[in-house]
Design a protein around this motif. Structure first.
Motif, PDB file in Angstrom:
ATOM      1  N   UNK A 121     -10.457   1.551  -3.896  1.00 50.27           N
ATOM      2  CA  UNK A 121     -10.317   2.250  -5.174  1.00 50.27           C
ATOM      3  C   UNK A 121      -9.370   3.438  -5.032  1.00 50.27           C
ATOM      4  N   UNK A 122      -9.552   4.207  -3.975  1.00 49.37           N
ATOM      5  CA  UNK A 122      -8.700   5.367  -3.751  1.00 49.37           C
ATOM      6  C   UNK A 122      -7.258   5.015  -3.469  1.00 49.37           C
ATOM      7  N   UNK A 123      -7.030   3.849  -2.918  1.00 50.16           N
ATOM      8  CA  UNK A 123      -5.670   3.391  -2.587  1.00 50.16           C
ATOM      9  C   UNK A 123      -5.225   2.242  -3.492  1.00 50.16           C
ATOM     10  N   UNK A 124      -5.806   2.149  -4.668  1.00 49.84           N
ATOM     11  CA  UNK A 124      -5.530   1.017  -5.572  1.00 49.84           C
ATOM     12  C   UNK A 124      -4.052   0.881  -5.924  1.00 49.84           C
ATOM     13  N   UNK A 125      -3.287   1.949  -5.843  1.00 49.47           N
ATOM     14  CA  UNK A 125      -1.856   1.868  -6.147  1.00 49.47           C
ATOM     15  C   UNK A 125      -1.105   1.043  -5.100  1.00 49.47           C
ATOM     16  N   UNK A 126      -1.732   0.799  -3.947  1.00 49.56           N
ATOM     17  CA  UNK A 126      -1.081  -0.005  -2.908  1.00 49.56           C
ATOM     18  C   UNK A 126      -1.431  -1.487  -3.027  1.00 49.56           C
ATOM     19  N   UNK A 127      -2.274  -1.834  -3.990  1.00 47.18           N
ATOM     20  CA  UNK A 127      -2.672  -3.228  -4.180  1.00 47.18           C
ATOM     21  C   UNK A 127      -1.739  -3.835  -5.224  1.00 47.18           C
ATOM     22  N   UNK A 128      -0.925  -4.811  -4.835  1.00 43.19           N
ATOM     23  CA  UNK A 128       0.098  -5.338  -5.747  1.00 43.19           C
ATOM     24  C   UNK A 128      -0.436  -5.784  -7.114  1.00 43.19           C
TER      25      UNK A 128
END
Length: 135
Positions: A121-128
């Motif tokens: 969730x915290x790094x969701x911007x890295x999930x394409x």
């Protein structure tokens, strides 16, 4: 910059640092957790014999754990790695409850799954597939 925007930046920085600390700790943990599986430790071999899917599954599990640990440390892969490790922990939780019939031992993989979901969730911007929604 206003006081409230300074507080928001400081809070984001704190979350970023906390996520990195968690990622590093869990990466180290899973490097060590994967080693017995990949190196054929007799206890790991016996445990995967009890699971009944064959030793290929031990290698797959150890490989996924090791790749996930590495992925947690690569900024572009962190979200996907966390999701992958969360999925591995779902499998571990189910295995503890239904194969080994040890629900008390399922607490650890379940807690790890929750931590990986927090990282994802915290790094969701890295999930394409989630990046366009997180903008």
């Amino acid at each position: 910059m206003t006081i409230s925007s300074n507080a928001a930046v400081s809070q984001r920085r704190g979350v970023h640092v906390a996520l990195w600390a968690l990622q590093i700790l869990l990466a180290a943990f899973f490097v060590f957790a994967s080693a017995p599986k990949l190196l054929g430790d007799p206890m790991a071999v016996q445990m995967f014999d009890l699971i009944g899917l064959g030793q290929w599954f031990r290698y797959l599990t150890g490989g996924l754990e090791l790749l996930g640990a590495i992925g947690l440390l690569v900024p572009r892969l962190t979200g996907l790695a966390a999701l992958g490790l969360a999925a591995v922990m779902v499998g571990a939780t189910i295995t503890q409850v239904f194969v080994f019939q040890a629900p008390a031992l399922a607490v650890m993989p379940f807690a790890l799954m929750l931590l990986f979901l927090v990282i994802a969730w915290g790094r969701r911007r890295t999930i394409p597939f989630a990046a366009h929604r997180a903008s």
